[in-house]
Design an enzyme around this catalytic site. Sequence first.
Site, PDB file in Angstrom:
ATOM      1  N   ARG A  29       0.827  -1.207   0.000  1.00 31.97           N
ATOM      2  CA  ARG A  29       0.000   0.000   0.000  1.00 31.97           C
ATOM      3  C   ARG A  29       0.863   1.260   0.000  1.00 31.97           C
ATOM      4  O   ARG A  29       1.890   1.327   0.687  1.00 31.97           O
ATOM      5  CB  ARG A  29      -0.965  -0.014   1.192  1.00 31.97           C
ATOM      6  CG  ARG A  29      -1.911  -1.195   1.103  1.00 31.97           C
ATOM      7  CD  ARG A  29      -3.149  -1.104   1.950  1.00 31.97           C
ATOM      8  NE  ARG A  29      -3.836  -2.410   1.870  1.00 31.97           N
ATOM      9  CZ  ARG A  29      -4.695  -2.773   0.900  1.00 31.97           C
ATOM     10  NH1 ARG A  29      -4.987  -1.910  -0.060  1.00 31.97           N
ATOM     11  NH2 ARG A  29      -5.244  -3.975   0.876  1.00 31.97           N
ATOM     12  N   HIS A 100       7.181   1.113 -10.879  1.00 30.45           N
ATOM     13  CA  HIS A 100       6.034   0.759 -10.022  1.00 30.45           C
ATOM     14  C   HIS A 100       4.746   1.058 -10.765  1.00 30.45           C
ATOM     15  O   HIS A 100       4.613   2.075 -11.445  1.00 30.45           O
ATOM     16  CB  HIS A 100       6.079   1.490  -8.677  1.00 30.45           C
ATOM     17  CG  HIS A 100       6.343   2.954  -8.772  1.00 30.45           C
ATOM     18  ND1 HIS A 100       7.602   3.483  -8.960  1.00 30.45           N
ATOM     19  CD2 HIS A 100       5.511   4.020  -8.720  1.00 30.45           C
ATOM     20  CE1 HIS A 100       7.537   4.794  -9.003  1.00 30.45           C
ATOM     21  NE2 HIS A 100       6.260   5.147  -8.881  1.00 30.45           N
TER      22      HIS A 100
HETATM   23  P1  AMP Z   1       5.560   8.104  -8.429  1.00 25.91           P
HETATM   24  O1  AMP Z   1       5.162   9.521  -8.199  1.00 25.91           O
HETATM   25  O2  AMP Z   1       4.842   7.469  -9.575  1.00 25.91           O
HETATM   26  O3  AMP Z   1       7.059   7.913  -8.484  1.00 25.91           O
HETATM   27  O4  AMP Z   1       5.035   7.309  -7.161  1.00 25.91           O
HETATM   28  C1  AMP Z   1       5.817   7.023  -6.056  1.00 25.91           C
HETATM   29  C2  AMP Z   1       4.862   6.650  -4.945  1.00 25.91           C
HETATM   30  O5  AMP Z   1       5.582   5.966  -3.946  1.00 25.91           O
HETATM   31  C3  AMP Z   1       4.168   7.825  -4.273  1.00 25.91           C
HETATM   32  O6  AMP Z   1       2.756   7.685  -4.430  1.00 25.91           O
HETATM   33  C4  AMP Z   1       4.620   7.719  -2.809  1.00 25.91           C
HETATM   34  O7  AMP Z   1       3.581   8.053  -1.917  1.00 25.91           O
HETATM   35  C5  AMP Z   1       5.000   6.256  -2.712  1.00 25.91           C
HETATM   36  N1  AMP Z   1       5.990   5.905  -1.723  1.00 25.91           N
HETATM   37  C6  AMP Z   1       7.234   6.432  -1.561  1.00 25.91           C
HETATM   38  N2  AMP Z   1       7.894   5.800  -0.578  1.00 25.91           N
HETATM   39  C7  AMP Z   1       7.056   4.835  -0.118  1.00 25.91           C
HETATM   40  C8  AMP Z   1       7.166   3.836   0.885  1.00 25.91           C
HETATM   41  N3  AMP Z   1       8.279   3.707   1.627  1.00 25.91           N
HETATM   42  N4  AMP Z   1       6.111   2.999   1.088  1.00 25.91           N
HETATM   43  C9  AMP Z   1       4.987   3.133   0.359  1.00 25.91           C
HETATM   44  N5  AMP Z   1       4.827   4.061  -0.621  1.00 25.91           N
HETATM   45  C10 AMP Z   1       5.843   4.897  -0.845  1.00 25.91           C
END
Ligand code: AMP
Length: 116
Positions: A29, A100
């Site tokens: 999540r 991701h």
């Molecule tokens: P993006 O903007 O597509 O690179 O999405 C990166 C996502 O990773 C964001 O929605 C962040 O909230 C999420 N994120 C970053 N670090 C973590 C973490 N340690 N655990 C869960 N989500 C994370």
Amino acid sequence: MTDCIFCRIVAGEVPADEVVSSELSFAFRDLSPQAPTHVLVIPRQHITHAGDVGPEHAAAVADLLVTATRVAEIDGLTERGYRLVFNVGEDAGNSVPHLHLHVLGGRQMGWPPWSG
Ligand code: AMP
């Protein structure tokens, strides 16, 4: 990659709220959820972003989609639907340099996507 936060999650060095995993993928999540379901599906292998995917990653990328379907089933999204998103680069807001797939659901998604 030891300095990659998502590689560290896969390695169990950084805690994550796991939803499901497979031999090739790990789903957890999002820390900052943008919908009732906001799950990230990542390959266990380090791939920087969707623009770096090559034929050698075919199995890993196919498994992201299979795992996303499992997430939708687990969270009960199959009937109403959900959105799958890959962000690539700065303009898309890509902040973590490990491929991701965002799985978003549980509410009506805006369309077009740039409307919110
Ligand atoms: P993006 O903007 O597509 O690179 O999405 C990166 C996502 O990773 C964001 O929605 C962040 O909230 C999420 N994120 C970053 N670090 C973590 C973490 N340690 N655990 C869960 N989500 C994370």
